[in-house]
Design an enzyme around this catalytic site. Structure first.
Site, PDB file in Angstrom:
ATOM      1  N   VAL A 116       0.838  -1.198   0.000  1.00  0.00           N
ATOM      2  CA  VAL A 116       0.000   0.000   0.000  1.00  0.00           C
ATOM      3  C   VAL A 116       0.875   1.251   0.000  1.00  0.00           C
ATOM      4  O   VAL A 116       0.721   2.153  -0.834  1.00  0.00           O
ATOM      5  CB  VAL A 116      -0.938  -0.011   1.229  1.00  0.00           C
ATOM      6  N   ARG A 130       6.013  16.839 -11.425  1.00  0.00           N
ATOM      7  CA  ARG A 130       6.286  16.051 -12.645  1.00  0.00           C
ATOM      8  C   ARG A 130       7.281  14.920 -12.425  1.00  0.00           C
ATOM      9  O   ARG A 130       7.900  14.442 -13.368  1.00  0.00           O
ATOM     10  CB  ARG A 130       6.779  16.945 -13.775  1.00  0.00           C
ATOM     11  N   THR A 140       6.641  -5.759   4.084  1.00  0.00           N
ATOM     12  CA  THR A 140       5.891  -7.028   4.085  1.00  0.00           C
ATOM     13  C   THR A 140       6.590  -7.970   3.117  1.00  0.00           C
ATOM     14  O   THR A 140       7.290  -7.533   2.198  1.00  0.00           O
ATOM     15  CB  THR A 140       4.432  -6.864   3.620  1.00  0.00           C
ATOM     16  N   LYS A 152       5.597  -0.600 -10.862  1.00  0.00           N
ATOM     17  CA  LYS A 152       4.167  -0.290 -11.013  1.00  0.00           C
ATOM     18  C   LYS A 152       3.719   0.454  -9.769  1.00  0.00           C
ATOM     19  O   LYS A 152       3.868  -0.047  -8.646  1.00  0.00           O
ATOM     20  CB  LYS A 152       3.355  -1.566 -11.145  1.00  0.00           C
ATOM     21  N   LEU A 180      10.793  -8.324   8.946  1.00  0.00           N
ATOM     22  CA  LEU A 180       9.748  -9.359   8.946  1.00  0.00           C
ATOM     23  C   LEU A 180       9.405  -9.809  10.360  1.00  0.00           C
ATOM     24  O   LEU A 180       8.346 -10.364  10.603  1.00  0.00           O
ATOM     25  CB  LEU A 180      10.214 -10.570   8.132  1.00  0.00           C
ATOM     26  N   GLU A 194       2.592 -15.459  -3.101  1.00  0.00           N
ATOM     27  CA  GLU A 194       3.202 -14.894  -4.306  1.00  0.00           C
ATOM     28  C   GLU A 194       4.483 -15.644  -4.656  1.00  0.00           C
ATOM     29  O   GLU A 194       4.803 -15.870  -5.822  1.00  0.00           O
ATOM     30  CB  GLU A 194       3.525 -13.406  -4.107  1.00  0.00           C
ATOM     31  N   ILE A 195       5.224 -16.031  -3.613  1.00  0.00           N
ATOM     32  CA  ILE A 195       6.474 -16.750  -3.850  1.00  0.00           C
ATOM     33  C   ILE A 195       6.172 -18.111  -4.483  1.00  0.00           C
ATOM     34  O   ILE A 195       6.817 -18.524  -5.451  1.00  0.00           O
ATOM     35  CB  ILE A 195       7.252 -16.900  -2.518  1.00  0.00           C
ATOM     36  N   LYS A 250      11.332 -12.443 -10.658  1.00  0.00           N
ATOM     37  CA  LYS A 250      10.565 -11.253 -11.012  1.00  0.00           C
ATOM     38  C   LYS A 250      11.459 -10.259 -11.766  1.00  0.00           C
ATOM     39  O   LYS A 250      11.052  -9.688 -12.784  1.00  0.00           O
ATOM     40  CB  LYS A 250       9.939 -10.605  -9.772  1.00  0.00           C
ATOM     41  N   GLU A 260       4.909  -4.919 -19.775  1.00  0.00           N
ATOM     42  CA  GLU A 260       3.860  -5.921 -19.943  1.00  0.00           C
ATOM     43  C   GLU A 260       3.507  -6.182 -21.385  1.00  0.00           C
ATOM     44  O   GLU A 260       2.358  -6.040 -21.799  1.00  0.00           O
ATOM     45  CB  GLU A 260       2.593  -5.535 -19.166  1.00  0.00           C
ATOM     46  N   ARG A 264       5.750 -10.642 -19.076  1.00  0.00           N
ATOM     47  CA  ARG A 264       5.514 -10.185 -17.710  1.00  0.00           C
ATOM     48  C   ARG A 264       4.149 -10.645 -17.199  1.00  0.00           C
ATOM     49  O   ARG A 264       3.936 -10.790 -16.005  1.00  0.00           O
ATOM     50  CB  ARG A 264       5.632  -8.653 -17.647  1.00  0.00           C
ATOM     51  N   LEU A 267       3.692 -13.509 -14.699  1.00  0.00           N
ATOM     52  CA  LEU A 267       3.725 -13.271 -13.254  1.00  0.00           C
ATOM     53  C   LEU A 267       2.316 -13.197 -12.694  1.00  0.00           C
ATOM     54  O   LEU A 267       2.107 -13.213 -11.494  1.00  0.00           O
ATOM     55  CB  LEU A 267       4.473 -11.970 -12.953  1.00  0.00           C
ATOM     56  N   ASN A 268       1.386 -13.085 -13.603  1.00  0.00           N
ATOM     57  CA  ASN A 268      -0.007 -12.999 -13.185  1.00  0.00           C
ATOM     58  C   ASN A 268      -0.676 -14.350 -13.038  1.00  0.00           C
ATOM     59  O   ASN A 268      -1.897 -14.440 -12.931  1.00  0.00           O
ATOM     60  CB  ASN A 268      -0.795 -12.180 -14.204  1.00  0.00           C
ATOM     61  N   HIS A 271      -3.657 -14.913 -10.894  1.00  0.00           N
ATOM     62  CA  HIS A 271      -4.242 -13.595 -10.642  1.00  0.00           C
ATOM     63  C   HIS A 271      -5.505 -13.323 -11.443  1.00  0.00           C
ATOM     64  O   HIS A 271      -6.372 -12.588 -10.981  1.00  0.00           O
ATOM     65  CB  HIS A 271      -3.220 -12.493 -10.918  1.00  0.00           C
ATOM     66  N   HIS A 275      -7.915 -12.365  -8.805  1.00  0.00           N
ATOM     67  CA  HIS A 275      -8.414 -10.982  -8.702  1.00  0.00           C
ATOM     68  C   HIS A 275      -9.924 -10.938  -8.668  1.00  0.00           C
ATOM     69  O   HIS A 275     -10.518 -10.123  -7.969  1.00  0.00           O
ATOM     70  CB  HIS A 275      -7.933 -10.162  -9.906  1.00  0.00           C
ATOM     71  N   HIS A 287      -4.851 -10.534  -0.490  1.00  0.00           N
ATOM     72  CA  HIS A 287      -4.507 -10.735  -1.893  1.00  0.00           C
ATOM     73  C   HIS A 287      -3.910 -12.124  -2.137  1.00  0.00           C
ATOM     74  O   HIS A 287      -4.360 -12.874  -2.999  1.00  0.00           O
ATOM     75  CB  HIS A 287      -3.532  -9.640  -2.305  1.00  0.00           C
ATOM     76  N   LYS A 356      -6.427  -6.435 -17.377  1.00  0.00           N
ATOM     77  CA  LYS A 356      -5.572  -5.726 -18.350  1.00  0.00           C
ATOM     78  C   LYS A 356      -4.951  -6.679 -19.362  1.00  0.00           C
ATOM     79  O   LYS A 356      -4.565  -6.264 -20.454  1.00  0.00           O
ATOM     80  CB  LYS A 356      -4.472  -4.955 -17.601  1.00  0.00           C
ATOM     81  N   ARG A 871     -45.961 -31.228  26.260  1.00  0.00           N
ATOM     82  CA  ARG A 871     -47.398 -31.427  26.198  1.00  0.00           C
ATOM     83  C   ARG A 871     -48.038 -30.253  26.918  1.00  0.00           C
ATOM     84  O   ARG A 871     -47.525 -29.788  27.940  1.00  0.00           O
ATOM     85  CB  ARG A 871     -47.766 -32.729  26.909  1.00  0.00           C
TER      86      ARG A 871
HETATM   87  N1  NAD Z   1       2.830  -2.585  -7.565  1.00  0.00           N
HETATM   88  C1  NAD Z   1       2.753  -3.877  -7.727  1.00  0.00           C
HETATM   89  O1  NAD Z   1       3.340  -4.467  -8.626  1.00  0.00           O
HETATM   90  C2  NAD Z   1       1.959  -4.635  -6.769  1.00  0.00           C
HETATM   91  C3  NAD Z   1       2.041  -6.022  -6.741  1.00  0.00           C
HETATM   92  C4  NAD Z   1       1.305  -6.721  -5.796  1.00  0.00           C
HETATM   93  C5  NAD Z   1       0.512  -6.035  -4.886  1.00  0.00           C
HETATM   94  N2  NAD Z   1       0.428  -4.689  -4.948  1.00  0.00           N
HETATM   95  C6  NAD Z   1      -0.387  -3.926  -4.016  1.00  0.00           C
HETATM   96  O2  NAD Z   1       0.137  -4.128  -2.717  1.00  0.00           O
HETATM   97  C7  NAD Z   1      -0.871  -3.936  -1.772  1.00  0.00           C
HETATM   98  C8  NAD Z   1      -0.812  -5.023  -0.759  1.00  0.00           C
HETATM   99  O3  NAD Z   1       0.436  -4.974  -0.112  1.00  0.00           O
HETATM  100  P1  NAD Z   1       0.679  -5.644   1.307  1.00  0.00           P
HETATM  101  O4  NAD Z   1       0.186  -7.029   1.255  1.00  0.00           O
HETATM  102  O5  NAD Z   1       2.068  -5.429   1.642  1.00  0.00           O
HETATM  103  O6  NAD Z   1      -0.329  -4.875   2.263  1.00  0.00           O
HETATM  104  P2  NAD Z   1      -0.161  -3.617   3.235  1.00  0.00           P
HETATM  105  O7  NAD Z   1       0.789  -2.644   2.730  1.00  0.00           O
HETATM  106  O8  NAD Z   1      -1.524  -3.177   3.522  1.00  0.00           O
HETATM  107  O9  NAD Z   1       0.463  -4.286   4.531  1.00  0.00           O
HETATM  108  C9  NAD Z   1      -0.234  -5.246   5.241  1.00  0.00           C
HETATM  109  C10 NAD Z   1      -0.383  -4.910   6.711  1.00  0.00           C
HETATM  110  O10 NAD Z   1       0.825  -5.186   7.383  1.00  0.00           O
HETATM  111  C11 NAD Z   1       1.273  -4.051   8.114  1.00  0.00           C
HETATM  112  N3  NAD Z   1       2.728  -4.116   8.074  1.00  0.00           N
HETATM  113  C12 NAD Z   1       3.509  -3.937   7.008  1.00  0.00           C
HETATM  114  N4  NAD Z   1       4.770  -4.208   7.321  1.00  0.00           N
HETATM  115  C13 NAD Z   1       4.794  -4.562   8.605  1.00  0.00           C
HETATM  116  C14 NAD Z   1       5.816  -4.983   9.490  1.00  0.00           C
HETATM  117  N5  NAD Z   1       7.067  -5.130   9.088  1.00  0.00           N
HETATM  118  N6  NAD Z   1       5.482  -5.262  10.766  1.00  0.00           N
HETATM  119  C15 NAD Z   1       4.203  -5.158  11.175  1.00  0.00           C
HETATM  120  N7  NAD Z   1       3.206  -4.795  10.366  1.00  0.00           N
HETATM  121  C16 NAD Z   1       3.502  -4.505   9.104  1.00  0.00           C
HETATM  122  C17 NAD Z   1       0.672  -2.896   7.419  1.00  0.00           C
HETATM  123  O11 NAD Z   1       0.497  -1.804   8.274  1.00  0.00           O
HETATM  124  C18 NAD Z   1      -0.674  -3.454   6.976  1.00  0.00           C
HETATM  125  O12 NAD Z   1      -1.606  -3.385   8.032  1.00  0.00           O
HETATM  126  C19 NAD Z   1      -2.166  -3.906  -2.541  1.00  0.00           C
HETATM  127  O13 NAD Z   1      -2.638  -2.603  -2.587  1.00  0.00           O
HETATM  128  C20 NAD Z   1      -1.781  -4.385  -3.924  1.00  0.00           C
HETATM  129  O14 NAD Z   1      -2.584  -3.812  -4.933  1.00  0.00           O
HETATM  130  C21 NAD Z   1       1.145  -3.981  -5.868  1.00  0.00           C
HETATM  131 ZN    ZN Z   2      -0.028 -10.485  -6.635  1.00  0.00          ZN
END
Ligand code: NAD
Ligand code: ZN
Length: 1572
Positions: A116, A130, A140, A152, A180, A194-195, A250, A260, A264, A267-268, A271, A275, A287, A356, A871
């Site tokens: 996020v 710009r 994460t 992306k 982690l 994902e892995i 990746k 894409e 690429r 990788l989906n 998905h 999705h 996800h 897409k 009864r």
């Molecule tokens: N750009 C891309 O290519 C791509 C690929 C896959 C997913 N995404 C996007 O990624 C998002 C999902 O990412 P996510 O799964 O990381 O979710 P997220 O960013 O919401 O994190 C998940 C939760 O873990 C918490 N958190 C994160 N790191 C932490 C840590 N080290 N210790 C404790 N808590 C932690 C966060 O606060 C959140 O509550 C989605 O919006 C998805 O669309 C983008």
């Molecule tokens: Zn994914």
């Protein structure tokens, strides 16, 4: 915590961007400051991450700045966590803040967080001035391996995720494994999905690494994090290796195809479909979890297309499951988090359409050809039909059309052999390679469980064709979690034995085995008894005799002599045989209790044990006794598993049914499996040509339609094949027409996945095939296949693979495509069965979801209702009321039993004893359920639930959608009532009634689907109100209620909150205070039960209170238990008690229950699962008063959580300033645009009043006459309207009555009174006119609100109407005009409400009673009599007698109506006693003036007819001068209830009022005013 790992760099797009290491803060700070000089460095992170990781980084970074002597600024910005932050508003917030901090183009952004943060910050970087530079610090696992890499970036829009964004590459991605440590296990596993995905589509070696290390990884992941101690210390290297290989893939793919172009897209994998699920299941399901389900669906698609081997599907599923990831939406984890969100197939397909990857309208999906390899180097185009097939829960099987076929089919490995081989290889020392292993749910559960027990390690070779088992030689330890076994019976039985070998120390919980709801009713008692007698401690955790159970023993199995009852299942025997070698002493196993069942399976186990080095000796002296030596298993290095002979019966039977040829290449006469004899012993005598070698079997069927029935066949040695035999027998006919096949020896099939005999009988009947149960078998009347029916609602499969496969055979002969419900259930033994049916036999298959639709209608419509209860509780009375209201036939089961046994029950008990009586009662109940499933209401004996088998019957009846209604009334009443009854036997051993109830109480609860308790007022059952209360109850429980729809159709609605300690106190006020309201809320937390414990009222008290309320109001009831934390009085720590109250409210048919979002997800899910036709109002109160509507993330999260369950969502904030209301309006406007669930959103406090005025749906209201407001700031309906009028939301309108003469009309008084009472700004006036033309301009004036029309313009006015109601047309007159706007234009609708006044008067008088099927009398034959006849017919009256002084006029009326009105004209002069013999009039309407006497004959006839009624009857005199008419006097004399024409007038006026304003009209005060 110092780094021992080397930092490794992975190149992407030709640059050394990605750095993976451990403890990188210092490295990052140094590198950034050196390489990317800037005046301002900004870390953006979220509030979950900041407390752990921001401060150490910031400290290091600032120190480094200082050390370098640089001038740079370091800033940080923290945003709320969660996907809802990935939005435009948040992007703007960050940008505005950056601008306020005078950031310029040289700013460097650091995204510290999950996907996020990465996506959002990346997008900010892409557009700020710009484009500025940024780096990723993913926190994460998902972000590390996926989202942070590849450039992306983007945000979500209300219409979809990731729809706005840019490609914008980070300068660096710093993957620091250290972070982690704080990530939750679920989030780590989310990343692992994902892995696994990346490995599965690209690199088999990586995949193997994951397969082989799941248990160690999972152990570390689930270990609680201890601060100061790195959680993943033990597996740092492994973790880095896994993460690196995924990142490498990746990076490699992105480098080859940055934007894409095709590659690429690979990788989906997982998905495209993942999705689509995510779109529905988000945010409860993460996800990665959706992708896991998506992967399985996509490999199933590949298998369906014939590209991927079936084993690969099993292998991927096994890997995902070993990481605790879901593989289907039915996974318990999905249910746990997402409740019962529906995933309709068409929605999924629709969502997939906006992918897409798609090529125009063609969908593309990544198709695997093997693990680690894709079919094409880009996503493959797939048809919607194939996708639909894979996504659908059910399959529509086409008709067989081939003429000649000669096919070879190799079914999957035998389940019995596979499961035994797994157990034996696991218990052996050393490595064993298993080939042709069955990949199925069963073996999946078995393998996972064996792994959890530490019994074995599994890996795959030859692309998954060979399973390598490394056994532990019987050394095991108890797993932390329960072993979940789904509905896998074999696994459950075998593992119960195996678990007995697991030594558990005293302080440990032992091994817990559990399964799904079907498993929880399957028997395991005899096996448990045997183990208990051998020193194991086994506890049943739920139901005696079934899983779940917990097992513990000090030192494993004792050994010596073990006795076992083996008449139910041979699996008990095999279970003990297989673990016996590891008992402390040699085992002698004695099978007791009669002839053991399925000897062949016992022989199979013994033969296989020999292959693994253990020789079991069958005793030569004692029958059914075996000696098992104490020794270690030695596995052979290779073991080939024979195909499943039961499965082989299906393709062979297809040959038999269709006159074609089929060969099974690996099962022949030397097989160990009993079912291998099916071809020879069953198909051959039925007329097939069968060739069998030692290792193969071939069947050639006779020409279609020429199969012969088998008079009798004993299938004891091949019980599982009886289902196949049954469907073949179904079309084995002969010319004589007595084509009956009897199959015996299969009694054990009653306790398989389902009662298979009953299931076959039932489902065969849907094809028009008659069949019945035998003591230990089934008989089937065969018929010509050309006369089969196609089952309309599809074949139900009872979660039983064999039922599904067997009926798919009959389906191909049915005249039109036939749906087999729940196609996935074949996964148990033949996951690719449908693909085989399609590919080998060329049967066309399509997806279907008919099964879900049936589930949707929770209540089996018109299902018979079974009444249970003490009864004297009123079962007969209530049964008869239901019989009348629902038009069902009433049956008294006690009477039926007496008839059946030809003696009174007292005598039955006296002569045969209680047990025999209960047994007979049970038989009768079973018959009733089987033979009268629809259209009956049956009162059962009070003690029917005493017998556990009968309880089981009732429980299953409820599960199948039936209604078991527990009828109860206050126990004191029952006691005093029963003390007078001597016709029924006393209770067993003269037990006292209260003790009996105490004992039965929980059984009633266990069996009932619904509960009806009689309303009690002043310590007396309110008999006269039972019917009305009952009618509202039935409306809900039968699903006929439309209260929610009615509310949503309204422009505005309100509900009144009742917060009395006892409903009795509210009753006198009820009518007055609920004026204009649409629902009433009962605040259970305010009720004061004298028997309450710790602030928790008893269930029965609350039930009685609701019953009382329900019989005094027609408004739907909202049931609310508000806790202290949420602003109520209910104790906060009593959630389970609150849950009980809500669940029981659902059982007594409440319309709405309020469920607090603060309750645990388990409680909420429980309520959701049980809700039937009750609607859920999910509510959240911010009592802290700190949430702002302007920063809506928290509110949005509540909405997201609620949407999985809610029918209505209620959010309550606090207004501290007036502005808080405006912000709430903004919020409301923005969310309601896309939200489909109705929303109540208000602010508490007097400053929040405006928000109540603005809220349109179900605004909570109070009334000045109530002793106290439920909440500060609450307004009355009148105040709401006045306020809405002031702010211009309700515009004053003018209403009229047109006619002449009308100066005496009471209509203006009537309407103006109603407006005044409800605070409406409208006016109503009489408009007397000489010409109808004159009103035309009035009709078109802008403030025209509506009008009534009376003599003489009811007809002429019609020419100005744009449309006419059905009634206006029918009566040829308009008395009400309703202006509406259609397509932007004024539309005048003419209606006729003459009948509505009569109708409403009657329904008020009836108060829930019913006139269905009764007779009525109408006096007079003028215009009004038509309205009377019309109304009576619509009230369900079946015969209408018409009496008038001029008979010809009566005939004229009769002619107006269609014959089904059953109008009987009586001629007073000629009427004969015969004509009115047996007539009993339940209602009468007089339409003649009361001041002119009736002719004598007519008068006499009318009086005679009135005399046939009783005190339930109703008389309505349309005349009201005098108010008490002579005919009313006559009716009253006979005890009738009378209503006057004046009431009709008022009600008719109020009907118009309701049409115009949409408000429920206040009858009583208006009536009082009108008659003044
Ligand atoms: N750009 C891309 O290519 C791509 C690929 C896959 C997913 N995404 C996007 O990624 C998002 C999902 O990412 P996510 O799964 O990381 O979710 P997220 O960013 O919401 O994190 C998940 C939760 O873990 C918490 N958190 C994160 N790191 C932490 C840590 N080290 N210790 C404790 N808590 C932690 C966060 O606060 C959140 O509550 C989605 O919006 C998805 O669309 C983008
Ligand atoms: Zn994914």
């Amino acid at each position: 915590m110092s780094s021992e790992l080397d930092m490794i760099t992975v190149p992407i797009l030709g640059k050394e961007t990605v750095k993976v290491g451990f403890g990188l803060n210092e490295y990052v700070a140094t590198e950034i400051l050196k390489e990317f000089q800037s005046s301002t460095y900004i870390v953006i992170t979220d509030s979950n991450i900041a407390p752990h990781h921001l401060e150490p980084f910031e400290r290091t970074f600032r120190n480094t700045i200082k050390k370098n002597g640089a001038e740079s600024r370091f800033l940080s910005y923290i945003i709320p966590p969660g996907e809802s932050s990935k939005c435009r508003a948040m992007k703007a917030e960050i940008e505005d803040w950056m601008l306020s901090q005078s950031c310029t183009r040289d700013t460097l952004l650091i995204a510290m967080g999950g996907g996020v943060i990465g996506d959002l910050v990346g997008y900010v970087a892409a557009t700020f001035m710009r484009g500025i530079r940024f780096v990723q610090m993913p926190t994460t696992l998902l972000a590390m391996v996926d989202s942070s890499i590849g450039g992306k970036t983007g945000i979500d829009a209300p219409l979809g995720k990731n729809l706005i964004g840019a490609f914008w590459q980070p300068l660096r991605v710093y993957v620091d494994l250290l972070v982690l440590h704080t990530l939750s296990p679920r989030q780590v596993i989310n990343g692992l999905a994902e892995i696994i995905k990346t490995a599965a589509m690209w690199n088999e070696k990586d995949f193997q690494l994951l397969e082989n290390n799941s248990s160690i990884l999972m152990e570390e992941i689930h270990k609680p994090a201890v601060s100061g101690e790195y959680k993943y210390f033990k597996i740092k290297n492994l973790l880095q290796k896994i993460i690196l290989s995924s990142i490498r893939t990746k990076c490699e793919v992105v480098t080859l195809d940055e934007r894409e172009g095709g590659l690429r897209n690979l990788l989906n994998f997982g998905h495209s479909i993942g999705h689509a699920y995510e779109a529905i299941l988000y945010p409860q399901i993460l996800h990665g979890e959706c992708v896991a389900i998506g992967m399985i669906k996509e490999v199933e698609l590949a298998r369906h297309l014939g590209v991927l081997k079936p084993n690969a599907v099993g292998r991927l599923a096994k890997c995902l499951v070993s990481y605790g990831l879901p593989v289907s939406v039915n996974d318990p984890k999905i249910k746990k988090y997402a409740g019962f969100k529906d995933c309709p197939v068409e929605n999924l397909i629709l969502t997939m359409a906006v992918d897409k990857k798609n090529q125009g309208s063609k969908k593309r999906v990544v198709i695997l050809k093997a693990i680690g390899e894709t079919y094409e180097k880009h996503a493959t185009v797939v048809s919607d039909d194939d996708i639909r097939f894979v996504l659908s829960s059910d399959v529509k099987v086409g008709t067989f059309t081939e003429h000649s076929l000669d096919v070879v089919v190799t079914p999957p490995g035998s389940k019995s052999i596979s499961n035994r081989a797994l157990v034996l290889a696991a218990l052996s020392q050393g490595t064993c390679r298993l080939t042709n292993m069955l990949h199925s749910d069963d073996t999946q559960f078995m393998m996972s469980a064996l792994e959890s027990l530490g019994a074995a390690k599994f890996s795959w070779e030859d692309n998954g064709e060979t399973l390598v088992v490394e056994g532990s030689g019987g050394k095991m330890s108890p797993p932390k979690d329960a072993l979940y076994l789904g509905n896998a019976g074999t696994a459950a039985r075998f593992l119960t034995g195996v678990s007995a070998l697991v030594p558990t120390k005293n302080n440990e919980h032992g091994v817990v085995l559990t399964g799904n709801h079907r498993m929880k009713v399957r028997p395991i008692g005899p096996l448990v008894d045997a183990l208990r007698n051998n020193g194991c401690t086994v506890k049943y955790l739920e139901k005696e005799g079934s899983l779940p159970l917990s097992m513990s023993s000090e030192s494993g199995l004792k050994g010596g002599v073990i006795e076992l009852a083996a008449t139910v299942s041979s699996q008990y025997v095999s279970s003990i045989l297989m673990c016996a070698p590891y008992a402390s002493e040699p085992v002698t196993l004695k099978l007791v209790g009669g002839k053991p069942i399925s000897q062949l399976y016992i022989d199979m186990t013994i033969a296989m044990m020999a292959s693994f080095g253990i020789n079991v000796q069958k005793s030569s002296t004692e029958e059914n006794t075996y000696h098992i030596p104490q020794a270690n298993y030695q596995s052979p290095s290779n073991y080939e598993i024979e195909s499943d002979a039961s499965s082989a019966t299906y393709p062979l039977a297809i040959a038999a049914l269709t006159g074609t040829k089929c060969t099974i290449p690996n099962i022949g006469s030397s097989s160990l499996q009993g079912d291998s004899r099916f071809a020879r012993d069953v198909l051959k005598p039925m007329g097939c040509l069968v060739e069998q070698t030692a290792t193969s079997t071939t069947v050639q069927g006779p020409p279609k339609g020429k199969l012969k029935p088998l008079e009798s066949v004993d299938m004891e040695t091949m019980t599982d094949a009886f289902l196949t035999a049954s469907v073949v027998a179904a079309v084995a006919s002969n010319a004589e027409g007595d084509a009956i096949t009897r199959i015996t020896g299969i009694g054990n099939q009653r306790v398989k996945e389902c009662n298979r005999i009953a299931a076959m009988v039932h489902e065969l009947s849907k094809f028009g095939v008659r069949a019945g149960e035998l003591e230990d078998g089934i008989y089937i009347f065969g018929k010509d296949y050309k006369t089969l029916n196609s089952p309309e609602g599809g074949v139900y499969t009872y979660d039983d693979h064999r039922v599904a496969m067997a009926f798919s055979l009959l389906a191909i002969l049915a005249p039109s495509p036939t749906v087999v419900i729940d196609k996935a259930c074949v996964e148990k033994t033949w996951p690719s069965w449908w693909d085989a049916l399609r590919n080998s036999f060329r049967v066309s298959l399509h997806g279907s979801t008919i099964g879900n639709e049936q589930q949707g209608a929770v209540i089996n419509k018109n299902a018979s209702i079974i009444l249970i209860g003490m009864r004297g509780a009123g079962k007969t009375t209530i049964g008869k009321i239901i019989s009348k209201q629902l038009d069902m036939e009433f049956v008294d089961l006690d009477e039926l039993l007496e008839d059946h046994l030809a003696m009174p029950i007292t005598e039955v008990v006296f002569k045969l004893g209680w047990d025999a009586f209960r047994h007979e009662e049970h038989k009768l109940l079973r018959e009733f359920i089987r033979e009268r499933p629809h259209g009956f209401v049956a009162a059962s004996g009070g003690g029917v639930i005493e017998m556990s088998e009968s309880r089981k019957l009732l429980e299953n009846y409820v599960k199948d959608g039936g209604i078991v209604l527990h009828v109860h009334r206050n126990l004191d009443h029952i006691v005093s009532y029963l003390s007078k009854d001597i016709t029924r036997p006393a209770y067993k051993d003269q037990e006292n009634i209260r003790d009996v109830y105490g004992r039965r109480h929980q059984w009633y609860r266990q069996c009932r689907s619904h509960y009806f308790i009689s309303p009690v007022l002043d310590e007396r059952v309110v008999e006269e109100k039972i019917e009305s209360s009952m009618s509202r109850f039935l409306e809900v429980i039968t699903g006929k209620t439309r209260s929610l729809q009615q509310l949503t159709e309204k422009n505005r609605s309100t509900f009144l909150t009742l917060n009395f300690p006892n409903v009795e106190q509210a009753l006198p006020l009820l009518n007055e205070v609920s004026l204009g309201c649409d629902a009433i809320e009962i605040r259970v937390d305010h009720l004061k039960d004298p028997k309450a414990k710790n602030g928790v009222p008893t269930l029965d008290f609350v039930a009685e209170q609701v019953a009382l309320l329900r019989c005094h109001t027609r408004l739907p009831i909202i049931f609310t238990v508000r806790t202290k934390k949420q602003g109520g009085l209910f104790p906060d720590d009593k959630e389970s008690e609150a849950l009980e109250l809500v669940l029981s409210a659902i059982r007594y048919g409440i319309n709405f229950v309020d469920v607090e979002l603060g309750w645990s997800i388990e409680s909420i899910t429980k309520i959701y699962e049980s809700k039937r036709n009750t609607k859920l109002l999910m509510s959240w109160h911010d009592v802290s008063g700190t949430w702002s509507w302007a920063r809506p993330h928290e509110w949005m999260q509540k909405i997201e959580l609620a949407s999985s369950f809610a029918d209505i969502i209620k959010l309550v904030g606090t207004a501290k300033t007036f502005n808080d209301n405006l912000e709430l309006e903004n919020f409301r406007n923005s969310v309601t645009r896309t939200m489909k669930i109705p929303l109540i959103a208000i602010n508490m406090g007097s400053k929040g009043q405006l928000s109540r005025i603005f809220n349109k749906f179900l605004t909570p209201v109070t009334h000045p006459d109530l002793p106290s407001k439920a909440a500060p700031g609450q307004l009355s309906v009148k105040q709401l309207h006045e306020a809405l009028a002031l702010i211009g939301e309700i515009v004053p309108q003018k209403f009229y009555v047109f006619g002449k003469p009308i100066s005496h009309s009471r209509s203006p008084v009537l309407h103006n009174t109603a407006y005044g009472l409800l605070g409406l700004p409208h006016t109503y006036q009489a408009y007397e006119t000489n010409s109808v033309e004159e009103v035309e301009s009035v009709l078109h004036s802008p403030d025209f609100g509506g009008a009534n029309v009376t003599i003489p313009y009811k007809l002429p006015i019609m020419r100005y109407m744009d449309e006419l109601s059905h009634e206006a047309r029918f009566f040829g007159a308009v008395n009400t005009i309703i202006p509406t706007v259609k397509d932007g234009k004024l539309c005048l609708r003419g209606d006729n409400t003459d009948w509505r006044g009569i109708y409403d008067t009657f329904t008020a008088a009836l108060d829930g009673m019913s006139l269905v099927g009764s007779s009525a009398l109408v006096i007079g034959a003028g215009g009004t009599s038509r309205a009377a006849v019309y109304t009576l017919h619509h009230l369900g009256v079946s015969d209408i007698y018409l009496v008038n002084r001029t008979v010809t006029n009566s005939y004229a009326v009769q002619n107006v109506f269609p014959p089904e009105y059953n109008i009987k004209v009586l001629d007073a002069d000629k009427v004969t006693p015969e004509e009115i013999k047996g007539v009993s009039i339940a209602s009468a309407i007089s339409t003649v003036p009361a001041d002119i006497a009736l002719p004598e004959g007519v008068d006499r006839l009318v009086k005679t007819l009135i005399a046939t009624g009783d005190k339930q009857s109703i008389f309505l005199d349309m005349a009201y001068k005098p108010l008490h008419t002579p005919l009313m006097a006559v009716a009253s004399e006979h005890g009738w209830r009378c209503s006057s024409g004046l009431e009709v007038l008022v009600r008719q006026g109020l009907a118009s009022f309701q049409m115009w304003t949409g408000l429920n009209a206040p009858f009583i005060p208006v009536y009082k005013k009108v008659i003044e």
